[in-house]
Scaffold this motif. Structure first.
Motif, PDB file in Angstrom:
ATOM      1  N   ARG A  61      12.552  18.620  16.644  1.00 40.08           N
ATOM      2  CA  ARG A  61      11.423  17.859  16.103  1.00 40.08           C
ATOM      3  C   ARG A  61      10.369  17.577  17.178  1.00 40.08           C
ATOM      4  NH1 ARG A  61      15.684  15.298  12.980  1.00 40.08           N
ATOM      5  NH2 ARG A  61      15.977  13.730  14.613  1.00 40.08           N
ATOM      6  N   ALA A  62      10.803  17.525  18.438  1.00 41.32           N
ATOM      7  CA  ALA A  62       9.902  17.165  19.528  1.00 41.32           C
ATOM      8  C   ALA A  62       9.073  18.338  20.049  1.00 41.32           C
ATOM      9  CB  ALA A  62      10.703  16.565  20.689  1.00 41.32           C
ATOM     10  N   VAL A  63       9.617  19.535  19.945  1.00 40.04           N
ATOM     11  CA  VAL A  63       8.955  20.704  20.544  1.00 40.04           C
ATOM     12  C   VAL A  63       8.034  21.365  19.520  1.00 40.04           C
ATOM     13  CG1 VAL A  63       9.328  22.963  21.591  1.00 40.04           C
ATOM     14  CG2 VAL A  63      10.856  21.073  22.147  1.00 40.04           C
ATOM     15  N   PRO A  64       6.752  21.479  19.811  1.00 36.81           N
ATOM     16  CA  PRO A  64       5.807  22.093  18.874  1.00 36.81           C
ATOM     17  C   PRO A  64       6.218  23.519  18.503  1.00 36.81           C
ATOM     18  CG  PRO A  64       4.642  21.017  20.681  1.00 36.81           C
ATOM     19  CD  PRO A  64       6.089  21.010  21.049  1.00 36.81           C
ATOM     20  N   GLU A  65       5.910  23.915  17.278  1.00 38.97           N
ATOM     21  CA  GLU A  65       6.378  25.199  16.767  1.00 38.97           C
ATOM     22  C   GLU A  65       5.770  26.390  17.493  1.00 38.97           C
ATOM     23  OE1 GLU A  65       7.126  25.955  12.708  1.00 38.97           O
ATOM     24  OE2 GLU A  65       7.272  23.841  12.165  1.00 38.97           O
ATOM     25  N   GLU A  66       4.643  26.190  18.192  1.00 35.11           N
ATOM     26  CA  GLU A  66       4.052  27.330  18.896  1.00 35.11           C
ATOM     27  C   GLU A  66       4.810  27.681  20.181  1.00 35.11           C
ATOM     28  OE1 GLU A  66       1.508  23.700  20.146  1.00 35.11           O
ATOM     29  OE2 GLU A  66       2.442  24.466  18.308  1.00 35.11           O
ATOM     30  N   ILE A  67       5.714  26.807  20.628  1.00 38.71           N
ATOM     31  CA  ILE A  67       6.522  27.100  21.816  1.00 38.71           C
ATOM     32  C   ILE A  67       7.747  27.900  21.379  1.00 38.71           C
ATOM     33  CG2 ILE A  67       7.941  26.114  23.658  1.00 38.71           C
ATOM     34  CD1 ILE A  67       5.979  23.795  23.779  1.00 38.71           C
ATOM     35  N   PRO A  68       7.927  29.108  21.912  1.00 42.43           N
ATOM     36  CA  PRO A  68       9.050  29.945  21.488  1.00 42.43           C
ATOM     37  C   PRO A  68      10.404  29.329  21.846  1.00 42.43           C
ATOM     38  CG  PRO A  68       7.414  31.235  22.707  1.00 42.43           C
ATOM     39  CD  PRO A  68       7.062  29.788  22.898  1.00 42.43           C
ATOM     40  N   LEU A  69      11.355  29.477  20.938  1.00 43.87           N
ATOM     41  CA  LEU A  69      12.738  29.063  21.166  1.00 43.87           C
ATOM     42  C   LEU A  69      13.645  30.276  20.999  1.00 43.87           C
ATOM     43  CD1 LEU A  69      12.987  25.726  19.120  1.00 43.87           C
ATOM     44  CD2 LEU A  69      12.369  26.023  21.537  1.00 43.87           C
ATOM     45  N   THR A  70      14.591  30.421  21.897  1.00 48.43           N
ATOM     46  CA  THR A  70      15.573  31.507  21.826  1.00 48.43           C
ATOM     47  C   THR A  70      16.963  30.903  21.886  1.00 48.43           C
ATOM     48  OG1 THR A  70      14.055  33.009  22.985  1.00 48.43           O
ATOM     49  CG2 THR A  70      16.375  33.654  22.886  1.00 48.43           C
ATOM     50  N   ILE A  71      17.811  31.253  20.932  1.00 49.26           N
ATOM     51  CA  ILE A  71      19.162  30.702  20.869  1.00 49.26           C
ATOM     52  C   ILE A  71      20.138  31.687  21.483  1.00 49.26           C
ATOM     53  CG2 ILE A  71      20.828  29.556  19.360  1.00 49.26           C
ATOM     54  CD1 ILE A  71      17.843  28.583  19.190  1.00 49.26           C
ATOM     55  N   VAL A  72      20.975  31.217  22.399  1.00 47.17           N
ATOM     56  CA  VAL A  72      22.015  32.071  22.969  1.00 47.17           C
ATOM     57  C   VAL A  72      23.362  31.371  22.862  1.00 47.17           C
ATOM     58  CG1 VAL A  72      20.346  33.082  24.576  1.00 47.17           C
ATOM     59  CG2 VAL A  72      21.845  31.233  25.363  1.00 47.17           C
ATOM     60  N   GLY A  73      24.412  32.182  22.890  1.00 47.96           N
ATOM     61  CA  GLY A  73      25.765  31.642  22.868  1.00 47.96           C
ATOM     62  C   GLY A  73      26.356  31.647  24.269  1.00 47.96           C
ATOM     63  N   ILE A  74      27.565  32.180  24.397  1.00 48.66           N
ATOM     64  CA  ILE A  74      28.199  32.192  25.714  1.00 48.66           C
ATOM     65  C   ILE A  74      27.803  33.424  26.521  1.00 48.66           C
ATOM     66  CG2 ILE A  74      30.127  30.763  24.959  1.00 48.66           C
ATOM     67  CD1 ILE A  74      31.876  33.217  24.896  1.00 48.66           C
ATOM     68  N   GLY A  75      26.926  34.246  25.958  1.00 49.48           N
ATOM     69  CA  GLY A  75      26.352  35.353  26.728  1.00 49.48           C
ATOM     70  C   GLY A  75      27.217  36.588  26.818  1.00 49.48           C
ATOM     71  N   SER A  76      28.211  36.701  25.944  1.00 53.75           N
ATOM     72  CA  SER A  76      29.145  37.832  26.050  1.00 53.75           C
ATOM     73  C   SER A  76      28.587  39.112  25.458  1.00 53.75           C
ATOM     74  CB  SER A  76      30.458  37.487  25.359  1.00 53.75           C
ATOM     75  OG  SER A  76      30.252  37.237  23.976  1.00 53.75           O
ATOM     76  N   ASN A  77      27.616  39.012  24.563  1.00 56.74           N
ATOM     77  CA  ASN A  77      27.093  40.189  23.864  1.00 56.74           C
ATOM     78  C   ASN A  77      25.574  40.216  23.982  1.00 56.74           C
ATOM     79  OD1 ASN A  77      26.835  41.627  20.665  1.00 56.74           O
ATOM     80  ND2 ASN A  77      28.122  42.462  22.264  1.00 56.74           N
ATOM     81  N   LEU A  78      25.094  39.891  25.195  1.00 52.08           N
ATOM     82  CA  LEU A  78      23.675  39.605  25.405  1.00 52.08           C
ATOM     83  C   LEU A  78      23.138  40.331  26.628  1.00 52.08           C
ATOM     84  CD1 LEU A  78      21.430  37.666  24.261  1.00 52.08           C
ATOM     85  CD2 LEU A  78      22.145  36.058  26.032  1.00 52.08           C
ATOM     86  N   LEU A  79      21.987  41.008  26.443  1.00 55.03           N
ATOM     87  CA  LEU A  79      21.293  41.659  27.549  1.00 55.03           C
ATOM     88  C   LEU A  79      19.929  40.989  27.691  1.00 55.03           C
ATOM     89  CD1 LEU A  79      21.015  45.553  27.986  1.00 55.03           C
ATOM     90  CD2 LEU A  79      19.379  43.931  28.919  1.00 55.03           C
ATOM     91  N   VAL A  80      19.691  40.367  28.834  1.00 57.23           N
ATOM     92  CA  VAL A  80      18.415  39.709  29.097  1.00 57.23           C
ATOM     93  C   VAL A  80      17.563  40.620  29.965  1.00 57.23           C
ATOM     94  CG1 VAL A  80      17.270  37.712  30.135  1.00 57.23           C
ATOM     95  CG2 VAL A  80      19.446  37.414  28.934  1.00 57.23           C
ATOM     96  N   ARG A  81      16.335  40.855  29.527  1.00 58.16           N
ATOM     97  CA  ARG A  81      15.434  41.730  30.279  1.00 58.16           C
ATOM     98  C   ARG A  81      14.931  41.038  31.541  1.00 58.16           C
ATOM     99  NH1 ARG A  81      13.273  43.159  24.405  1.00 58.16           N
ATOM    100  NH2 ARG A  81      14.449  45.093  24.051  1.00 58.16           N
ATOM    101  N   ASP A  82      14.486  41.857  32.503  1.00 58.36           N
ATOM    102  CA  ASP A  82      14.189  41.354  33.846  1.00 58.36           C
ATOM    103  C   ASP A  82      12.944  40.489  33.920  1.00 58.36           C
ATOM    104  OD1 ASP A  82      16.401  42.793  34.936  1.00 58.36           O
ATOM    105  OD2 ASP A  82      15.209  44.621  34.844  1.00 58.36           O
ATOM    106  N   GLY A  83      12.040  40.616  32.912  1.00 60.30           N
ATOM    107  CA  GLY A  83      10.832  39.799  32.914  1.00 60.30           C
ATOM    108  C   GLY A  83      11.060  38.377  32.450  1.00 60.30           C
ATOM    109  N   GLY A  84      12.294  38.065  32.071  1.00 64.45           N
ATOM    110  CA  GLY A  84      12.645  36.707  31.684  1.00 64.45           C
ATOM    111  C   GLY A  84      12.273  36.371  30.252  1.00 64.45           C
ATOM    112  N   ILE A  85      12.427  35.093  29.899  1.00 64.04           N
ATOM    113  CA  ILE A  85      12.268  34.635  28.522  1.00 64.04           C
ATOM    114  C   ILE A  85      11.221  33.538  28.472  1.00 64.04           C
ATOM    115  CG2 ILE A  85      13.455  33.643  26.525  1.00 64.04           C
ATOM    116  CD1 ILE A  85      16.080  34.742  27.719  1.00 64.04           C
ATOM    117  N   THR A  86      10.238  33.723  27.608  1.00 60.32           N
ATOM    118  CA  THR A  86       9.162  32.753  27.442  1.00 60.32           C
ATOM    119  C   THR A  86       9.627  31.573  26.592  1.00 60.32           C
ATOM    120  OG1 THR A  86       7.562  34.565  27.542  1.00 60.32           O
ATOM    121  CG2 THR A  86       6.782  32.472  26.650  1.00 60.32           C
ATOM    122  N   GLY A  87       9.243  30.364  26.999  1.00 61.49           N
ATOM    123  CA  GLY A  87       9.599  29.179  26.232  1.00 61.49           C
ATOM    124  C   GLY A  87      10.983  28.655  26.586  1.00 61.49           C
TER     125      GLY A  87
END
Length: 321
Positions: free
Chosen positions: A57-83
């Protein structure tokens, strides 16, 4: 000022009162099993469901949100994650409890292996397959995780989730829209917990099934490597690993990334792999399989974040679209 702190400062007092932990410029390589990838602008680990709702409720909708779990099935790109990246805490979302003779409620951050153990202790069958899945309940719900011929959709009764505005939703099994390694639930929903149903079973039989699952994993999968589990979904009528093998990609390396010689549908970081190495290797494999058999492999590993400029990776390397 670094990007992450600037984001937090921009929100000012909107974040006051949150009980969870906020980390600017979070190192995603520390929380993914591949141990690769760039920074997230900020990481939020909510204390519990109410805290997560307050954050949403506090974070404005224009700010991107990304949901992750324990990271076992996840590849994060080198440029990082916005928001913001949201990662549910084990303390607030990692418990599983028996609420009826064959019914278990589990938080979305509960490891799949923990869910299997709780079921075993209660003499509830049907959860043995989770013993071999290196993820958490949230990811299992989202991608209909399965193993040994059983899928999550066979156990789910209902799922609790919060939307982007912090409102609570309860989804039935049908609402989840399950298919092979897929859920049709809206991508913006954050699963917080779920109720599962099993069957009464003999504890010795459950233990034997769990031991068989573990033995299978140890003998055919590179579970002690930095890996993201199965890289590609099985195509209809065949297995991903068979097509990868036929295309000559068993053991194939690009930079520090390798298709495992032990199980060639498992991609591993041999020690120095970047997110670029891993994704480029995956797309190279997809290209070679398509060239050989006409089969388009689909990623099972979730890839998120931004490419580093000059290190973009196109699907099928841009050659066979």
């Amino acid at each position: 000022m670094m990007r992450g702190q600037a984001l937090i400062d921009k929100l000012g007092g909107r974040l006051d009162g949150l009980r969870g932990r906020i980390t600017p410029n979070a190192e995603m390589d520390k929380i993914t099993w591949f141990r690769a990838g760039g920074l997230a602008d900020a990481l939020f680990q909510p204390a519990d469901e109410d805290d997560l709702a307050a954050f949403l409720r506090a974070v404005p909708e224009e700010i991107p949100l990304t949901i992750v779990g324990i990271g076992s099935n996840l590849l994060v790109r080198d440029g990082g994650i916005t928001g913001f990246v949201i990662r549910l805490s084990a303390k607030g979302f990692g418990e599983a409890e028996v609420i009826a003779p064959t019914t278990i409620k589990a938080g979305a951050a509960t490891p799949d292996k923990r869910l299997a153990a709780v079921a075993y202790q209660a003499g509830i069958g049907g959860f043995e397959f989770y013993h071999g899945i290196p993820g958490a309940v949230g990811g299992a719900l989202r991608m209909n995780a399965g193993a040994n011929g059983v899928e999550t959709r066979e156990r789910v009764v209902e799922v609790r989730a919060l939307d982007r505005k912090g409102d609570l939703h309860t989804l039935s099994n049908a609402d989840m829209g399950y298919a092979y390694r897929h859920s049709a639930a809206p991508a913006g929903l954050i699963f917080t917990s779920a109720v599962f149903e099993g069957v009464l079973a003999d504890k010795a039989a459950i233990k034997a099934a769990m031991d068989a699952v573990q033995h299978h994993r140890e003998t055919v999968q590179p579970i002690r490597e930095k890996t993201g589990g199965s890289t590609f979904k099985n195509p209809e009528g065949t297995s991903a690993w068979k097509e990868i093998d036929r295309a000559g990609c068993r053991g194939l390396m690009i930079g520090g990334a390798q298709m495992s010689p032990m199980h060639c549908n498992f991609m591993i970081n041999t020690g120095t792999a970047t997110g670029y190495d891993l994704e480029y290797l995956g797309e190279t494999v997809r290209t070679r399989v398509l060239e050989r058999s006409g089969i388009r492999l689909h990623w099972e590993i979730r890839r998120i974040g931004n490419f580093r400029p000059g290190h973009e990776v196109q699907e099928f390397l841009g050659q066979l679209l």
